[in-house]
Design an enzyme around this catalytic site. Structure first.
Site, PDB file in Angstrom:
ATOM      1  N   ASP A 299      28.004  30.623  38.678  1.00 38.99           N
ATOM      2  CA  ASP A 299      26.516  30.527  38.066  1.00 38.99           C
ATOM      3  C   ASP A 299      26.173  28.716  38.244  1.00 38.99           C
ATOM      4  O   ASP A 299      24.878  28.574  38.580  1.00 38.99           O
ATOM      5  CB  ASP A 299      26.391  30.662  36.627  1.00 38.99           C
TER       6      ASP A 299
ATOM      7  N   HIS B 171      29.316  34.592  31.345  1.00 44.78           N
ATOM      8  CA  HIS B 171      28.989  34.813  32.718  1.00 44.78           C
ATOM      9  C   HIS B 171      27.841  36.160  32.784  1.00 44.78           C
ATOM     10  O   HIS B 171      28.151  37.124  32.483  1.00 44.78           O
ATOM     11  CB  HIS B 171      30.164  35.256  33.788  1.00 44.78           C
TER      12      HIS B 171
ATOM     13  N   ARG C  66      25.357  27.987  41.846  1.00 48.35           N
ATOM     14  CA  ARG C  66      24.158  28.384  42.157  1.00 48.35           C
ATOM     15  C   ARG C  66      22.843  27.477  41.551  1.00 48.35           C
ATOM     16  O   ARG C  66      21.925  27.191  42.293  1.00 48.35           O
ATOM     17  CB  ARG C  66      23.561  29.763  41.472  1.00 48.35           C
TER      18      ARG C  66
ATOM     19  N   ARG D 259      27.011  49.555  30.081  1.00 50.55           N
ATOM     20  CA  ARG D 259      27.845  48.231  30.249  1.00 50.55           C
ATOM     21  C   ARG D 259      29.430  48.665  29.482  1.00 50.55           C
ATOM     22  O   ARG D 259      30.171  48.374  30.061  1.00 50.55           O
ATOM     23  CB  ARG D 259      27.573  46.810  29.603  1.00 50.55           C
TER      24      ARG D 259
HETATM   25  P1  6V0 Z   1      34.255  46.809  45.452  1.00 47.97           P
HETATM   26  O1  6V0 Z   1      33.814  46.775  46.710  1.00 47.97           O
HETATM   27  O2  6V0 Z   1      33.816  48.355  44.819  1.00 47.97           O
HETATM   28  O3  6V0 Z   1      35.671  46.635  45.172  1.00 47.97           O
HETATM   29  C1  6V0 Z   1      36.475  47.312  44.047  1.00 47.97           C
HETATM   30  C2  6V0 Z   1      37.912  47.365  44.666  1.00 47.97           C
HETATM   31  O4  6V0 Z   1      38.803  47.584  43.732  1.00 47.97           O
HETATM   32  C3  6V0 Z   1      37.789  48.705  45.582  1.00 47.97           C
HETATM   33  O5  6V0 Z   1      38.561  48.399  47.086  1.00 47.97           O
HETATM   34  C4  6V0 Z   1      38.810  49.688  44.910  1.00 47.97           C
HETATM   35  O6  6V0 Z   1      39.424  50.473  45.969  1.00 47.97           O
HETATM   36  C5  6V0 Z   1      39.801  48.716  44.157  1.00 47.97           C
HETATM   37  N1  6V0 Z   1      40.274  49.412  42.991  1.00 47.97           N
HETATM   38  C6  6V0 Z   1      39.565  50.349  41.980  1.00 47.97           C
HETATM   39  N2  6V0 Z   1      40.709  50.447  41.175  1.00 47.97           N
HETATM   40  C7  6V0 Z   1      41.910  50.050  41.448  1.00 47.97           C
HETATM   41  C8  6V0 Z   1      43.109  49.934  40.963  1.00 47.97           C
HETATM   42  N3  6V0 Z   1      43.282  50.569  40.053  1.00 47.97           N
HETATM   43  N4  6V0 Z   1      44.141  49.170  41.420  1.00 47.97           N
HETATM   44  C9  6V0 Z   1      43.566  48.400  42.540  1.00 47.97           C
HETATM   45  N5  6V0 Z   1      42.562  48.424  43.187  1.00 47.97           N
HETATM   46  C10 6V0 Z   1      41.324  49.387  42.719  1.00 47.97           C
HETATM   47  O7  6V0 Z   1      33.596  46.081  44.424  1.00 47.97           O
HETATM   48  P2  6V0 Z   1      33.311  44.303  44.635  1.00 47.97           P
HETATM   49  O8  6V0 Z   1      34.270  43.728  45.554  1.00 47.97           O
HETATM   50  O9  6V0 Z   1      31.635  44.458  45.127  1.00 47.97           O
HETATM   51  O10 6V0 Z   1      33.176  43.701  43.256  1.00 47.97           O
HETATM   52  C11 6V0 Z   1      34.340  43.621  42.621  1.00 47.97           C
HETATM   53  C12 6V0 Z   1      34.269  43.073  41.138  1.00 47.97           C
HETATM   54  O11 6V0 Z   1      34.027  41.688  41.211  1.00 47.97           O
HETATM   55  C13 6V0 Z   1      33.400  43.695  40.414  1.00 47.97           C
HETATM   56  O12 6V0 Z   1      33.846  44.064  39.105  1.00 47.97           O
HETATM   57  C14 6V0 Z   1      31.994  42.695  40.528  1.00 47.97           C
HETATM   58  O13 6V0 Z   1      31.160  42.916  39.362  1.00 47.97           O
HETATM   59  C15 6V0 Z   1      33.061  41.556  40.330  1.00 47.97           C
HETATM   60  N6  6V0 Z   1      32.264  40.412  40.646  1.00 47.97           N
HETATM   61  C16 6V0 Z   1      32.181  39.375  39.975  1.00 47.97           C
HETATM   62  C17 6V0 Z   1      31.548  38.131  40.095  1.00 47.97           C
HETATM   63  C18 6V0 Z   1      31.778  36.766  39.438  1.00 47.97           C
HETATM   64  O14 6V0 Z   1      31.343  35.743  39.464  1.00 47.97           O
HETATM   65  N7  6V0 Z   1      32.905  36.800  38.198  1.00 47.97           N
HETATM   66  C19 6V0 Z   1      30.917  37.884  41.323  1.00 47.97           C
HETATM   67  C20 6V0 Z   1      30.749  38.868  42.040  1.00 47.97           C
HETATM   68  C21 6V0 Z   1      31.322  40.331  41.834  1.00 47.97           C
END
Ligand code: 6V0
Length: 333
Positions: A165, A192, A168, A105
């Site tokens: 959370d 979270h 849910r 992590r």
């Molecule tokens: P994903 O589908 O990998 O999307 C991440 C995006 O970030 C991609 O499109 C990358 O290209 C982009 N990215 C990476 N580096 C950069 C940068 N330097 N500048 C701009 N864009 C960049 O991941 P997903 O969309 O599934 O999840 C995104 C984040 O949300 C993760 O950290 C999850 O853990 C988090 N979530 C948080 C939740 C909450 O309750 N707080 C819930 C669900 C997911």
């Protein structure tokens, strides 16, 4: 040749209402679910999308623009350059690295810290008055990092925290009691994720406090059922990820509801990640962000709700704060 003819002697068109602009940084599963839900709710006049991968970004922008005939009118723009975000009222950050197999992590956090150093300063520069809303995980520490990197006052730096959370939690309780989830008042607070704290003592359904009803034995909730529900909330994120690879729809609705409450100045109460030092016995020297029920509106966090916590609930909350503090200390920030 013009498409329309003006009325004779007409005044120039007045700008009817304030222009609302929302930026979404990170156009992965989560960022796009948020953007698309926001589009359906008539919150913004303009949405700016930013990602590091230009083709994917342009594809997502075009796909959303093609829905224009079915939606309220919203200008959708995208670029890898932060200039496009200028003048935003709200900037939502969902960008992040994905956890590599075997990666801790803390390693993931180091990589996301490096990403946030590229994202937060230009956002703050182009929209100095905006509200920053962090969704990327680990959300509480990244919200703290965003606060530090932006130099913004703490009321304008918010993490989506346990808003998801809590929904849910409300869904599972509503399902069990066969009531509407909107009538269930129930909060998860703290970090979270795994150490989030369920506030049993303040749950109510249609204004009926659940715990006192429980003592009178006229409601179908047992302490075992409550604990199983808390565990189910924590497990449910892992379950969705293991089944479909990521979570998107619920976080999309959850963040769109935050955007609505903030930008439409709803003064609604949401559990969100905020600068928690000094609240509920968290020491003043612990500069951590974690979720507490807060009233939110145009200025961001308007106030923290003083709900009654049992000593056990307060103790768990302070333990959550200590865990986050240790993590920040290890990170050297
Ligand atoms: P994903 O589908 O990998 O999307 C991440 C995006 O970030 C991609 O499109 C990358 O290209 C982009 N990215 C990476 N580096 C950069 C940068 N330097 N500048 C701009 N864009 C960049 O991941 P997903 O969309 O599934 O999840 C995104 C984040 O949300 C993760 O950290 C999850 O853990 C988090 N979530 C948080 C939740 C909450 O309750 N707080 C819930 C669900 C997911």
């Amino acid at each position: 040749h013009h498409l329309f003819s003006p009325l004779p002697d007409a005044e120039p068109a007045a700008r009817t209402s304030r222009h609302i602009k929302i930026t979404v940084v990170g156009c992965g599963n989560v960022g796009m679910a948020i953007a698309q839900t926001i589009l359906t709710q008539d919150i913004a006049d303009e949405i700016a999308l930013v990602d590091a991968v230009p083709n994917k970004l342009r594809g997502e922008m075009l796909d959303l623009q093609h829905a224009a005939a079915f939606l309220p009118r919203v200008k959708i723009a995208s670029s890898t350059d932060y200039e496009i975000t200028a003048g935003s009222d709200l900037a939502i950050i969902t960008a992040g690295a994905r956890q590599n197999p075997g990666e801790t992590r803390l390693d993931l956090l180091q990589r996301n810290l490096a990403i946030f150093k590229k994202i937060v300063p230009p956002l703050a520069q182009y929209s100095p008055d905006c509200i920053l809303l962090v969704v990327s995980n680990p959300v509480d520490v990244l919200t703290y990092i965003t606060w530090k990197l932006s130099g913004f006052p703490p009321n304008r730096v918010i993490g989506s925290g346990t808003n998801l959370d809590s929904s849910r939690f409300r869904f599972l309780l509503a399902d069990h009691l066969n009531v509407n989830a909107q009538d269930v008042q129930a909060y998860m607070v703290g970090e979270h994720g795994d150490s989030s704290v369920a506030l049993w003592s303040s749950i109510s359904v249609g204004g009926v406090p659940v715990i006192s009803s429980l003592e009178k034995n006229d409601i179908n909730l047992s302490p075992e059922m409550l604990e199983a529900t808390r565990k189910a909330v924590i497990d449910s994120a892992y379950e969705v990820i293991s089944l479909k690879g990521y979570t998107s729809w619920a976080i999309g609705y959850s963040v769109a509801s935050l955007a609505f409450s903030l930008l439409r100045h709803q003064r609604r109460i949401h559990p969100v990640s905020l600068l928690a030092k000094g609240f509920y016995g968290i020491p003043e020297d612990r500069e951590v962000f974690l979720s507490l029920p807060a009233q939110i509106g145009r200025g961001g966090i308007l106030g923290v709700v003083n709900i009654h916590l049992t000593e056990e609930e307060a103790k768990r909350l302070r333990r959550s704060a200590e865990t986050l503090w240790e993590c920040q200390t290890q990170l050297g920030i």
